[in-house]
Structures are given as C-alpha cells and as structure tokens.
Write an enzyme that holds these catalytic residues in place. Structure first.
Site, PDB file in Angstrom:
ATOM      1  N   HIS A  51       0.828  -1.199   0.000  1.00  0.00           N
ATOM      2  CA  HIS A  51       0.000   0.000   0.000  1.00  0.00           C
ATOM      3  C   HIS A  51       0.869   1.258   0.000  1.00  0.00           C
ATOM      4  O   HIS A  51       2.073   1.202   0.282  1.00  0.00           O
ATOM      5  CB  HIS A  51      -0.908   0.003   1.222  1.00  0.00           C
ATOM      6  CG  HIS A  51      -2.019  -1.004   1.141  1.00  0.00           C
ATOM      7  ND1 HIS A  51      -2.934  -1.182   2.153  1.00  0.00           N
ATOM      8  CD2 HIS A  51      -2.362  -1.881   0.168  1.00  0.00           C
ATOM      9  CE1 HIS A  51      -3.795  -2.129   1.815  1.00  0.00           C
ATOM     10  NE2 HIS A  51      -3.462  -2.570   0.613  1.00  0.00           N
ATOM     11  N   GLU A  53       1.069   3.827   2.004  1.00  0.00           N
ATOM     12  CA  GLU A  53       1.703   4.188   3.273  1.00  0.00           C
ATOM     13  C   GLU A  53       2.952   3.346   3.513  1.00  0.00           C
ATOM     14  O   GLU A  53       3.980   3.852   3.968  1.00  0.00           O
ATOM     15  CB  GLU A  53       0.729   3.984   4.441  1.00  0.00           C
ATOM     16  CG  GLU A  53      -0.583   4.736   4.297  1.00  0.00           C
ATOM     17  CD  GLU A  53      -1.675   3.882   3.682  1.00  0.00           C
ATOM     18  OE1 GLU A  53      -2.789   3.889   4.230  1.00  0.00           O
ATOM     19  OE2 GLU A  53      -1.415   3.205   2.659  1.00  0.00           O
ATOM     20  N   CYS A  86      -1.933  -1.206   7.486  1.00  0.00           N
ATOM     21  CA  CYS A  86      -1.159   0.041   7.405  1.00  0.00           C
ATOM     22  C   CYS A  86      -1.272   0.857   8.683  1.00  0.00           C
ATOM     23  O   CYS A  86      -0.329   1.572   9.054  1.00  0.00           O
ATOM     24  CB  CYS A  86      -1.617   0.862   6.207  1.00  0.00           C
ATOM     25  SG  CYS A  86      -1.079   0.171   4.624  1.00  0.00           S
ATOM     26  N   ALA A 163     -20.586   9.019 -37.083  1.00  0.00           N
ATOM     27  CA  ALA A 163     -20.148   8.403 -38.335  1.00  0.00           C
ATOM     28  C   ALA A 163     -20.975   8.955 -39.478  1.00  0.00           C
ATOM     29  O   ALA A 163     -22.049   9.548 -39.271  1.00  0.00           O
ATOM     30  CB  ALA A 163     -20.298   6.879 -38.277  1.00  0.00           C
ATOM     31  N   ARG A 185      -8.386   5.563 -21.548  1.00  0.00           N
ATOM     32  CA  ARG A 185      -8.509   4.102 -21.494  1.00  0.00           C
ATOM     33  C   ARG A 185      -7.535   3.514 -20.484  1.00  0.00           C
ATOM     34  O   ARG A 185      -7.854   2.565 -19.770  1.00  0.00           O
ATOM     35  CB  ARG A 185      -8.231   3.503 -22.877  1.00  0.00           C
ATOM     36  CG  ARG A 185      -9.295   3.721 -23.918  1.00  0.00           C
ATOM     37  CD  ARG A 185      -8.853   3.094 -25.239  1.00  0.00           C
ATOM     38  NE  ARG A 185      -9.848   3.244 -26.295  1.00  0.00           N
ATOM     39  CZ  ARG A 185      -9.686   2.814 -27.534  1.00  0.00           C
ATOM     40  NH1 ARG A 185      -8.553   2.194 -27.870  1.00  0.00           N
ATOM     41  NH2 ARG A 185     -10.640   2.981 -28.442  1.00  0.00           N
ATOM     42  N   LEU A 205      -9.760  -1.522 -28.935  1.00  0.00           N
ATOM     43  CA  LEU A 205     -10.020  -0.999 -27.591  1.00  0.00           C
ATOM     44  C   LEU A 205      -8.815  -1.150 -26.664  1.00  0.00           C
ATOM     45  O   LEU A 205      -8.972  -1.319 -25.453  1.00  0.00           O
ATOM     46  CB  LEU A 205     -11.242  -1.682 -26.965  1.00  0.00           C
ATOM     47  CG  LEU A 205     -12.573  -1.524 -27.705  1.00  0.00           C
ATOM     48  CD1 LEU A 205     -13.702  -2.123 -26.886  1.00  0.00           C
ATOM     49  CD2 LEU A 205     -12.876  -0.069 -28.034  1.00  0.00           C
ATOM     50  N   GLY A 254     -21.635   2.321 -29.346  1.00  0.00           N
ATOM     51  CA  GLY A 254     -22.238   3.449 -30.048  1.00  0.00           C
ATOM     52  C   GLY A 254     -23.485   4.047 -29.420  1.00  0.00           C
ATOM     53  O   GLY A 254     -23.715   3.961 -28.214  1.00  0.00           O
TER      54      GLY A 254
END
Length: 325
Positions: A51, A53, A86, A163, A185, A205, A254
C-alpha cells in the site's frame, strides 16, 4: 487552500499513478512531510500491494519519526495474507501526525484505522478533501453503490454524428483527441462497446501510447449473446454490479449503448470530444434514451473541464445528484 489541503491534493495526484494497476485495491497516494519538506512519498503498487503508506514509510526509514503523513485514504486496519495493516505500520513508525483525506467505507477499516493510530498516541485528523474523493471515485462507487464508476465517451461532429451515413467513422476526431482517449482508457479497469459497434468496427479498444500498452483495460461488449474470445459479455447496463474487480468502466458506444446506460441512470461522467466538421445525415451519437420532457433535461450535468486538443474540443461533464441512480 490550507497547507494540509495542499498536501492532501498532492497525495491525491500521486494516487493517479496507481490507477488502474492497483486493482483490486484502490489507488492511494501518501506523502511524508517534515519541516515543510517532503521526506518520502508512495502510491499503491501493481496488484494492490504494498500500500501507499507502506511504500512511503519504507522509503523514509528513521526519517519518518516526527513527520506528518498525508494519505488520500484512511490507512487500512485489517491484516491480510498479502500484507500487514497500514494503521499498525504507521503506529510503529514514529510519525507525529497523520492527515487523512477520505474515510474508508470498507467495514474492515471504516474508522478503525484512525482509532488505532490515535490509540498509539499519534495525532490523526480526518480532513475531507474533494481532491482525494475524486481520486478514489471508482473505489467509493463500488463500496457505496455496488457498481463501478461509469464514464461515457462520445466523439462527435458539430452536428452530433459519430459516423457518416455509410457507417464510416475513422476518423471524426484528430490525432490529439485520439491520444487523449487512449490516456483515458489507460485509467480504466474495463472498456465496453455495443454489439453493433463490435460487429461493424472490430475495435481493438487497447491503449496504443508508448509505455502504457500494459494498461489496456478488459474488453466488454453489451450483448445477451456470447462474447468473442478475449472479450466479456454484459447482458444489460444494470449488470455492471457483477463486474468483479472493476472500479472504473469506460463506455465508448455506439449510440444505442450510450442511450442504454443513460436510460438506466448509470453514467457518472461524460467525455465529449467535438470535431469541427459537419457530417449531415450521419449516424447520431446518441439514440433516444427516454427523456420525458425538455425541462427534465436541464440540471442533469455540470461542466467541469474544457480543453483544446488540436483542432478538437473536449468537454467533461459530471452527473449531478439528481441524475444518478
């Protein structure tokens, strides 16, 4: 902005480096400060451990004694097979003060982390920070609503088309806007398109920015049928509650898919890339999503960012409370 608020905002900015590789854990940032100077810093590592910390404390060593730890999320209070709590690490570190920007809604920690640090004689303050909340938005959505944060991306012409009438869509926007989309992305755990888009465009993608290829998100398709190899099927927008480990979902359309998520009240954020072109008679970026009246369309979205990307314009809108399910 106070000194504490500035340091918390800096911790929140560090958290962005963890996203999305820290999944299934949230991306957290931590900064150790002594005498107004940074002693060390850290963010959640790939796979969720160690983590933030733990990273910052290890980097500081003995220099942590007497310092102030700024952390974007409350230090965890539960021990797991993957690492210590932590809150216990902080308690043993010798830091004088801890400032937390966001309480952890996870019942294993919620309030217990701060209590444990205070019991160890450390001054622990919860100072709610908008920057920290934003940096944890997907994690907080999964804990509070049981679903990921949904960002809907639309790349449109000036007249709202994605389009030409023939279906040709490459490219509406320019190179700078497309690069920005790839950066977005890279921050997502999963990316989704509709079945029609998958069949018509066969989109990759993935993330095609040098050095960020490994951050390509999981690929999902909105369909009641079978997903192709390398993809996951989502039968309906409301099924996002079953997307295990997904905190940030990026929807690229779309038009029917965009409408389906809006109709379900599941869009938290809009990214609208607008190109200075007119298509005329093309495919609309958004299908009918059941708007009852024009008056009902007002007050649903708040503009939070606008920037120029080459010849294109990006506008970012956040859903107001009245528009979320």
């Amino acid at each position: 902005m106070s000194g504490d608020a500035r340091w918390l905002a800096a911790a929140a900015s560090l958290a962005a480096r963890a996203r999305p590789m820290s999944r299934p854990n949230p991306g957290v940032g931590a900064i150790l400060v002594h005498g107004g100077k940074v002693v060390s810093r850290g963010w959640t590592m790939d796979g969720g451990r160690p983590h933030a910390e733990a990273v910052a404390l290890e980097a500081a060593g003995e220099a942590a004694r007497g310092a102030t730890l700024y952390v974007s999320l409350e230090p965890c209070a539960h021990v797991s097979a993957r690492g210590p709590a932590c809150a216990d690490l902080v308690a043993a570190s010798g830091v004088a003060r801890v400032v937390v920007g966001c309480a952890d809604p996870d019942p294993r920690t919620a309030g217990k982390g701060i209590e444990r640090m205070r019991a160890a004689g450390i001054t622990a303050d919860l100072l709610p920070s908008a920057a920290c909340e934003r940096s944890l938005s997907g994690y907080l959505k999964t804990k509070r609503l049981g679903r990921p944060e949904v960002t809907l991306k639309l790349a449109l012409s000036l007249d709202g088309c994605i389009a030409a009438a023939s279906g040709e869509s490459q490219w509406i926007t320019g190179e700078a806007a497309r690069a920005h989309t790839h950066a977005m992305r890279a921050k997502a755990d999963a990316i989704l398109v509709g079945g029609r888009t998958l069949r018509a465009d066969a989109p990759r993608l993935d993330v095609r920015l040098p050095g960020l290829e490994a951050r390509s998100p999981e690929r999902w398709v909105l369909t009641r049928g079978q997903a192709p190899e390398g993809w996951h099927a989502l039968p309906s927008p409301k099924s996002i509650t079953s997307m295990e480990g997904v905190q940030y979902l990026f929807v690229e359309g779309g038009g029917q898919t965009a409408a389906a998520f809006l109709r379900a009240g599941l869009v938290d954020r809009l990214l609208i890339y607008r190109a200075p072109v007119l298509v005329g008679g093309g495919l609309p970026g958004l299908a009918d999503y059941g708007l009852a009246s024009l008056s009902a369309a007002h007050g649903q979205w708040q503009l939070t960012e606008r920037r120029q990307l080459g010849s294109d314009t990006l506008e970012v809108y956040e859903a107001t409370s009245c528009s979320q399910a």
